[in-house]
Design a protein around this motif. Structure first.
Motif, short mmCIF file in Angstrom:
data_model
loop_
_atom_site.label_atom_id
_atom_site.label_comp_id
_atom_site.label_asym_id
_atom_site.label_seq_id
_atom_site.Cartn_x
_atom_site.Cartn_y
_atom_site.Cartn_z
N VAL A 31 0.97 -1.32 0.27
CA VAL A 31 -0.20 -0.15 0.13
C VAL A 31 1.26 0.97 0.50
CG1 VAL A 31 -1.69 -0.83 1.46
CG2 VAL A 31 0.02 0.00 2.82
N ASN A 32 0.18 2.31 -0.48
CA ASN A 32 0.88 3.20 0.16
C ASN A 32 2.42 3.70 -1.47
OD1 ASN A 32 1.47 6.07 0.55
ND2 ASN A 32 2.14 6.15 2.60
N VAL A 33 2.17 3.36 -2.53
CA VAL A 33 3.35 2.71 -3.11
C VAL A 33 4.18 4.33 -3.72
CG1 VAL A 33 4.01 2.09 -5.45
CG2 VAL A 33 3.43 0.46 -4.11
N GLN A 34 5.12 5.17 -3.56
CA GLN A 34 5.37 6.49 -4.20
C GLN A 34 6.72 5.95 -4.86
OE1 GLN A 34 3.89 9.08 -3.79
NE2 GLN A 34 2.45 8.06 -1.97
N ALA A 35 6.56 7.11 -6.51
CA ALA A 35 8.07 7.05 -6.65
C ALA A 35 8.45 7.74 -6.64
CB ALA A 35 7.34 6.62 -8.24
N ASP A 36 9.79 8.08 -6.54
CA ASP A 36 10.35 10.16 -6.24
C ASP A 36 11.58 9.52 -7.56
OD1 ASP A 36 10.75 12.17 -5.53
OD2 ASP A 36 12.50 11.06 -4.09
N PRO A 37 12.18 10.41 -8.45
CA PRO A 37 11.10 11.89 -8.73
C PRO A 37 10.14 10.55 -9.60
CG PRO A 37 12.58 11.72 -10.07
CD PRO A 37 13.05 9.74 -9.21
N TYR A 38 8.56 11.54 -9.64
CA TYR A 38 7.70 10.99 -10.74
C TYR A 38 8.13 10.86 -12.18
CZ TYR A 38 3.33 10.67 -13.77
OH TYR A 38 2.62 10.87 -14.54
N THR A 39 8.95 11.95 -12.98
CA THR A 39 9.35 12.20 -13.52
C THR A 39 10.80 11.68 -13.69
OG1 THR A 39 7.65 13.91 -14.29
CG2 THR A 39 9.88 13.63 -16.07
N VAL A 40 11.37 10.50 -14.65
CA VAL A 40 12.46 10.98 -14.79
C VAL A 40 13.35 10.32 -15.85
CG1 VAL A 40 12.61 8.26 -14.60
CG2 VAL A 40 14.13 8.50 -13.72
N HIS A 41 14.38 10.54 -16.27
CA HIS A 41 15.24 10.84 -17.47
C HIS A 41 15.73 9.14 -18.50
CE1 HIS A 41 15.52 15.26 -18.35
NE2 HIS A 41 16.22 15.38 -17.05
N GLN A 42 16.25 9.52 -18.56
CA GLN A 42 16.13 7.93 -19.81
C GLN A 42 17.93 7.79 -18.68
OE1 GLN A 42 16.69 9.11 -23.69
NE2 GLN A 42 14.07 7.55 -23.66
N GLY A 43 18.32 6.09 -18.37
CA GLY A 43 18.90 6.58 -17.61
C GLY A 43 18.99 6.98 -16.25
N GLY A 44 18.10 7.38 -15.99
CA GLY A 44 18.12 8.01 -14.05
C GLY A 44 16.82 7.01 -13.59
N THR A 45 17.41 7.15 -12.09
CA THR A 45 17.27 6.24 -11.00
C THR A 45 16.14 6.68 -10.25
OG1 THR A 45 18.55 6.94 -9.92
CG2 THR A 45 19.33 5.72 -10.66
N ILE A 46 15.24 5.95 -10.53
CA ILE A 46 13.89 5.77 -9.64
C ILE A 46 14.19 5.92 -8.57
CG2 ILE A 46 12.56 4.12 -10.34
CD1 ILE A 46 10.06 5.66 -10.84
N ARG A 47 13.78 6.05 -6.60
CA ARG A 47 13.61 5.15 -5.60
C ARG A 47 12.06 4.68 -5.81
NH1 ARG A 47 13.50 7.24 -0.52
NH2 ARG A 47 14.67 5.48 0.83
N ILE A 48 11.67 3.79 -4.87
CA ILE A 48 10.52 3.73 -4.82
C ILE A 48 10.25 2.97 -2.98
CG2 ILE A 48 8.48 1.97 -4.84
CD1 ILE A 48 11.34 1.49 -7.95
N THR A 49 9.06 3.42 -2.59
CA THR A 49 9.34 2.76 -1.43
C THR A 49 7.23 2.39 -1.18
OG1 THR A 49 8.36 4.92 -0.93
CG2 THR A 49 10.08 4.90 -0.44
N VAL A 50 7.54 1.48 -0.31
CA VAL A 50 5.58 1.30 -0.38
C VAL A 50 5.45 0.97 1.19
CG1 VAL A 50 7.30 -1.23 -0.89
CG2 VAL A 50 4.96 -0.68 -1.45
#
Length: 160
Positions: A31-50
């Motif tokens: 529950v409460n899944v968050q993607a940070d940042p919402y907008t990410v560049h190709q090859g960039g990293t995204i942090r997911i919290t849940v």
């Protein structure tokens, strides 16, 4: 005599419900899944919290490889994924599945075109006139010094 028995059964039932409530909350699924940042560049990293993944799990998406969800000491579950360099710009879904639950939670994020390398000039700018003059002076000094060393050494060897 009957009242104490009924009271004991009722107390046991209440205790069972009270002690099982935290277990039910811990296994409520993702529950409460968050993607940070919402907008990410190709090859960039995204942090997911849940929340709700007390025993880890996995995150999948078409924009990045399957990534493991880990639980830190404070009980929060996180994952860090690297978006493919060639991911097509657009909106993607990510799906989180806890290791001890079959339920899946999703979240959207957006991939935008890459920014390219941020590694400096990379040889795209030539030396300035001052840098060229200093370099030429150093080369000339080295040539004169090397010639003097060789000529002096030759005289010493020939004199013996």
């Amino acid at each position: 005599m009957r009242a104490p028995r009924v009271l004991a059964v009722a107390a046991t039932a209440c205790a069972a419900v009270a002690f099982s409530a935290p277990l039910a909350a811990a296994n409520s699924g993702p529950v409460n899944v968050q993607a940070d940042p919402y907008t990410v560049h190709q090859g960039g990293t995204i942090r997911i919290t849940v929340d709700g993944c007390g025993h880890g799990g996995s995150v999948t998406s078409n924009a990045f490889p399957k990534t493991r969800v880990s639980v830190n000491a404070s009980g929060h579950s996180t994952a860090t994924a690297r978006v493919y360099d060639k991911a097509t710009p657009g909106t993607y879904n990510l799906a989180v599945r806890c290791g001890d639950d079959s339920r899946v939670a999703t979240r959207q994020f957006r991939v935008v075109p890459g920014r390219g390398a941020l590694g400096g000039l990379g040889g795209s700018v030539g030396p300035s006139a001052t840098e060229t003059e200093v370099g030429a002076g150093l080369v000339a000094t080295a040539a004169v010094g090397g010639t003097a060393f060789v000529v002096r050494r030759r005289r010493t060897l020939g004199a013996a």
